[in-house]
Motif scaffolding. Structure first.
Motif, mmCIF file in Angstrom:
data_model
loop_
_atom_site.group_PDB
_atom_site.id
_atom_site.type_symbol
_atom_site.label_atom_id
_atom_site.label_comp_id
_atom_site.label_asym_id
_atom_site.label_seq_id
_atom_site.Cartn_x
_atom_site.Cartn_y
_atom_site.Cartn_z
ATOM 1 N N ASN A 1 36.948 34.701 27.563
ATOM 2 C CA ASN A 1 37.945 35.071 28.556
ATOM 3 C C ASN A 1 38.389 36.517 28.371
ATOM 4 O OD1 ASN A 1 41.219 35.019 29.254
ATOM 5 N ND2 ASN A 1 39.933 33.963 30.737
ATOM 6 N N TRP A 2 38.480 36.939 27.122
ATOM 7 C CA TRP A 2 38.837 38.319 26.787
ATOM 8 C C TRP A 2 37.816 39.281 27.395
ATOM 9 C CZ3 TRP A 2 39.702 40.059 20.986
ATOM 10 C CH2 TRP A 2 40.043 41.406 20.957
ATOM 11 N N LEU A 3 36.530 39.014 27.148
ATOM 12 C CA LEU A 3 35.476 39.878 27.689
ATOM 13 C C LEU A 3 35.468 39.853 29.217
ATOM 14 C CD1 LEU A 3 32.576 39.020 25.206
ATOM 15 C CD2 LEU A 3 33.922 41.121 25.281
ATOM 16 N N SER A 4 35.738 38.685 29.778
ATOM 17 C CA SER A 4 35.794 38.561 31.234
ATOM 18 C C SER A 4 36.926 39.424 31.800
ATOM 19 C CB SER A 4 35.997 37.098 31.625
ATOM 20 O OG SER A 4 36.153 36.959 33.015
ATOM 21 N N MET A 5 38.091 39.394 31.136
ATOM 22 C CA MET A 5 39.218 40.211 31.581
ATOM 23 C C MET A 5 38.912 41.701 31.453
ATOM 24 S SD MET A 5 41.942 38.897 32.930
ATOM 25 C CE MET A 5 43.229 40.084 32.560
ATOM 26 N N LEU A 6 38.175 42.071 30.413
ATOM 27 C CA LEU A 6 37.786 43.473 30.249
ATOM 28 C C LEU A 6 36.985 43.948 31.453
ATOM 29 C CD1 LEU A 6 36.740 43.768 26.483
ATOM 30 C CD2 LEU A 6 38.667 44.894 27.601
ATOM 31 N N LEU A 7 36.049 43.118 31.886
ATOM 32 C CA LEU A 7 35.236 43.479 33.052
ATOM 33 C C LEU A 7 36.071 43.493 34.323
ATOM 34 C CD1 LEU A 7 31.970 41.442 32.346
ATOM 35 C CD2 LEU A 7 32.249 43.925 32.226
ATOM 36 N N LEU A 8 36.890 42.454 34.508
ATOM 37 C CA LEU A 8 37.686 42.331 35.723
ATOM 38 C C LEU A 8 38.667 43.477 35.866
ATOM 39 C CD1 LEU A 8 38.128 40.297 38.101
ATOM 40 C CD2 LEU A 8 40.023 39.362 36.769
ATOM 41 N N VAL A 9 39.410 43.758 34.780
ATOM 42 C CA VAL A 9 40.423 44.809 34.820
ATOM 43 C C VAL A 9 39.781 46.190 34.746
ATOM 44 C CG1 VAL A 9 42.425 45.786 33.642
ATOM 45 C CG2 VAL A 9 42.180 43.317 33.822
ATOM 46 N N GLY A 10 38.827 46.353 33.836
ATOM 47 C CA GLY A 10 38.220 47.672 33.657
ATOM 48 C C GLY A 10 37.516 48.179 34.894
ATOM 49 N N LEU A 11 36.718 47.322 35.521
ATOM 50 C CA LEU A 11 35.973 47.736 36.713
ATOM 51 C C LEU A 11 36.867 47.751 37.947
ATOM 52 C CD1 LEU A 11 32.571 45.850 36.215
ATOM 53 C CD2 LEU A 11 33.332 48.026 35.261
ATOM 54 N N GLY A 12 37.789 46.772 38.029
ATOM 55 C CA GLY A 12 38.658 46.703 39.208
ATOM 56 C C GLY A 12 39.686 47.819 39.258
ATOM 57 N N ALA A 13 40.404 48.046 38.148
ATOM 58 C CA ALA A 13 41.475 49.054 38.139
ATOM 59 C C ALA A 13 40.928 50.465 38.286
ATOM 60 C CB ALA A 13 42.291 48.943 36.858
ATOM 61 N N SER A 14 39.702 50.694 37.828
ATOM 62 C CA SER A 14 39.145 52.047 37.896
ATOM 63 C C SER A 14 38.844 52.473 39.331
ATOM 64 C CB SER A 14 37.862 52.137 37.056
ATOM 65 O OG SER A 14 36.846 51.295 37.587
ATOM 66 N N ILE A 15 38.719 51.507 40.246
ATOM 67 C CA ILE A 15 38.468 51.878 41.645
ATOM 68 C C ILE A 15 39.665 51.530 42.536
ATOM 69 C CG2 ILE A 15 35.954 51.772 41.509
ATOM 70 C CD1 ILE A 15 36.163 48.997 42.911
ATOM 71 N N TYR A 16 40.847 51.387 41.919
ATOM 72 C CA TYR A 16 42.059 51.314 42.731
ATOM 73 C C TYR A 16 42.044 52.488 43.709
ATOM 74 C CZ TYR A 16 45.122 47.894 40.386
ATOM 75 O OH TYR A 16 45.718 46.760 39.922
ATOM 76 N N PRO A 17 42.278 52.256 44.988
ATOM 77 C CA PRO A 17 42.285 53.374 45.928
ATOM 78 C C PRO A 17 43.263 54.483 45.539
ATOM 79 C CG PRO A 17 42.150 51.316 47.127
ATOM 80 C CD PRO A 17 42.365 50.957 45.688
ATOM 81 N N HIS A 18 44.464 54.122 45.051
ATOM 82 C CA HIS A 18 45.422 55.162 44.681
ATOM 83 C C HIS A 18 44.982 55.916 43.426
ATOM 84 C CE1 HIS A 18 46.651 51.372 42.898
ATOM 85 N NE2 HIS A 18 47.450 51.964 42.053
ATOM 86 N N ALA A 19 44.190 55.273 42.560
ATOM 87 C CA ALA A 19 43.645 55.975 41.393
ATOM 88 C C ALA A 19 42.544 56.949 41.825
ATOM 89 C CB ALA A 19 43.104 54.970 40.388
ATOM 90 N N VAL A 20 41.679 56.491 42.724
ATOM 91 C CA VAL A 20 40.600 57.351 43.220
ATOM 92 C C VAL A 20 41.170 58.576 43.932
ATOM 93 C CG1 VAL A 20 38.657 57.481 44.826
ATOM 94 C CG2 VAL A 20 38.956 55.449 43.391
ATOM 95 N N GLN A 21 42.252 58.376 44.678
ATOM 96 C CA GLN A 21 42.839 59.505 45.402
ATOM 97 C C GLN A 21 43.469 60.523 44.453
ATOM 98 O OE1 GLN A 21 44.920 56.962 48.437
ATOM 99 N NE2 GLN A 21 44.022 58.416 49.872
#
Length: 502
Positions: free
Chosen positions: A244-264
């Motif tokens: 579950n830890w590794l799954s969260m790393l992928l979910l949060v790491g990949l998801g948060a990095s392409i937050y539209p407000h982060a990309v902007q």
């Protein structure tokens, strides 16, 4: 946070001061800026001119909200030392940024991108891919904004001892947020981020020092206490927890990095050098921020043993009461710190709202409804649509669904499905729009079905990660099976022109 003994009049004074400062920043940011409200890049990207300090703190505010303190410490309290994984959540986001941000920045500057889906539209030249990406990103932003609205009401109500009720708190501070964002756009948002970021950093450090003082000043004593009385919280986690830890790393790491407000914020950097310098400093923030919050949660186990889930959600407020009672210095620091938490939540909300508005105005209205609209009209449409979206989300926030953490996880399930198109598209010329569309759609449907049917995780793996696996498979297999001539000439031209190697 709803039972602060020091809350009341002093809390109202500090919150009022933060509100006035935010409004002043908005006014000063917009004053004299003739093109601010007539230019998409001026309003939504601060004229692509954010320097190192402003960029660093606005990136910091994007990654860390007041919810990092209010939500992560109770999670550490309940799960114990396995929650040290929260540091790696935040670290992997920086690693993913460094994978694509410098390359994307150079292309975005050359092509004058305003929103993340400008890149997707440019790369794949497909209305279907663009529309689906817009929907998934707006879904993620909408969930994130809802989370912040709920948190604003809870935080303000707690800081004022209930003097300002939850509903009134949300309305008042949303009005403040809309006012300074309307006046100053991204520039106002970035400078409020600087203010709340400094308060948050100093406050976390003082909070931890106060907590250590209450337990005798030695964290090793806390560790021994937890190991003796609650050994499960110091034991090696079972395999499913690790998965579950590794799954969260992928979910949060990949998801948060392409937050539209982060990309902007990547688009808003003054230069590529400024962007890289900001990310280099951001690499130090996970242990300094999330790591210290983790320690606060562990100290809470010793200070307030035996709290149930509901009780543990009040951990930060319970500890703040004890720290505030040490002496007048800690008392006022705690009040300012909690005011900073409220400001941080508002600052995160304004970033999300600004990005949400930009996508509605530039991507939905500008690309599909009225492509000939002037930039000034698009900005105005974005402002009005942002207000309408806030009213709709306020209606939901009146009776908030689920805990903040559950809302937090929910938004990534669909948002992360954009990752293959967004990042793989930067490196692989053969990635085809058709494969990307079907990969995103299949991944989103699978993740959504698993979530809605109660299967948020299967053997510890999140539904969003399972959907992402299917997404990647379809993207890669579909592109490999496509004719070789389908290689992206757009990406090839970008890489050649910018002297980058695919």
């Amino acid at each position: 946070m709803n039972d602060l003994a020091f809350a009341g009049t002093d809390g109202i004074i500090i919150l009022s001061a933060f509100a006035i400062i935010m409004l002043l920043i908005g006014y000063l940011s917009g004053r004299g800026e003739k093109n601010l409200h007539h230019s998409l890049s001026g309003y939504y990207l601060a004229g692509r001119n954010l320097g190192f300090i402003a960029l660093f703190f606005t990136l910091y505010a994007t990654q860390y909200s007041g919810n990092t303190i209010v939500g992560y410490a109770p999670t550490a309290y309940r799960t114990g030392f396995s929650w040290i994984q929260s540091i790696s959540f935040m670290t992997i986001i920086i690693g993913i940024y460094l994978l694509f941000a410098p390359r994307l920045y150079v292309i975005a500057k050359k092509r004058n991108f305003v929103t993340p889906t400008d890149w997707i539209d440019h790369r794949f030249k497909s209305k279907a891919v663009t529309l689906l990406s817009i929907f998934l990103m707006l879904w993620g932003l909408g969930n994130y904004l809802l989370e912040q609205l709920v948190a604003i009401g809870q935080a303000v109500s707690g800081m004022t001892g209930g003097t300002i009720p939850y509903q009134i708190a949300v309305i008042v501070f949303v009005a403040v947020m809309l006012a300074y964002e309307w006046m100053g756009g991204m520039k106002a948002v970035a400078f409020t981020d600087v203010m709340q970021g400094i308060v948050l950093m100093i406050g976390i450090i003082v909070f931890l020092i106060g907590g250590l003082y209450l337990v005798g000043g030695n964290f090793s004593d806390v560790t021994r206490y937890v190991a003796e009385l609650e050994p499960a919280k110091t034991a090696v986690p079972p395999m499913e927890v690790n998965i579950n830890w590794l799954s969260m790393l992928l979910l949060v790491g990949l998801g948060a990095s392409i937050y539209p407000h982060a990309v902007q914020r990547i688009y808003s950097a003054q230069s590529e050098k400024t962007l890289k310098k900001s990310f280099a400093r951001m690499a130090w923030m996970p242990p300094i921020t999330t790591g210290l919050v983790f320690m606060v949660g562990i100290i809470g186990i010793m200070l307030f043993p035996g709290l149930d889930k509901t009780g543990s959600e009040q951990l930060v407020g319970l500890m703040a009461n004890e720290i505030a009672a040490i002496n007048p210095f800690y008392y006022w620091i705690m009040i300012i710190f909690f005011g900073g938490i409220v400001a941080a939540i508002i600052s995160t909300a304004d970033s999300v709202l600004l990005s949400f508005s930009s996508m509605l105005s530039n991507d939905v209205y500008g690309k599909f409804i009225n492509p000939k609209a002037s930039e000034h009209k698009k900005v105005m449409v974005g402002k009005v649509c942002g207000i309408i979206a806030i009213i709709f989300l306020l209606w939901i926030a009146w009776n908030p669904p689920g805990t903040l953490y559950e809302i937090f996880v929910l938004k990534f399930e669909l948002l992360v499905q954009v990752f293959p198109a967004f990042v793989l598209g930067l490196y692989w010329k053969r990635l085809s729009g058709k494969a990307v569309f079907w990969g995103m759609l299949a991944g989103a449907i699978l993740a959504g079905v698993l979530t809605l049917t109660g299967y948020k995780t299967i053997y510890g793996i999140h539904g969003g990660v399972i959907g992402l696996g299917l997404n990647f498979f379809i993207c890669i297999a579909g592109s490999l099976l496509a004719p070789a001539v389908s290689k992206s000439k757009v990406l090839e031209e970008d890489l050649t022109a910018l002297n980058l190697k695919a």
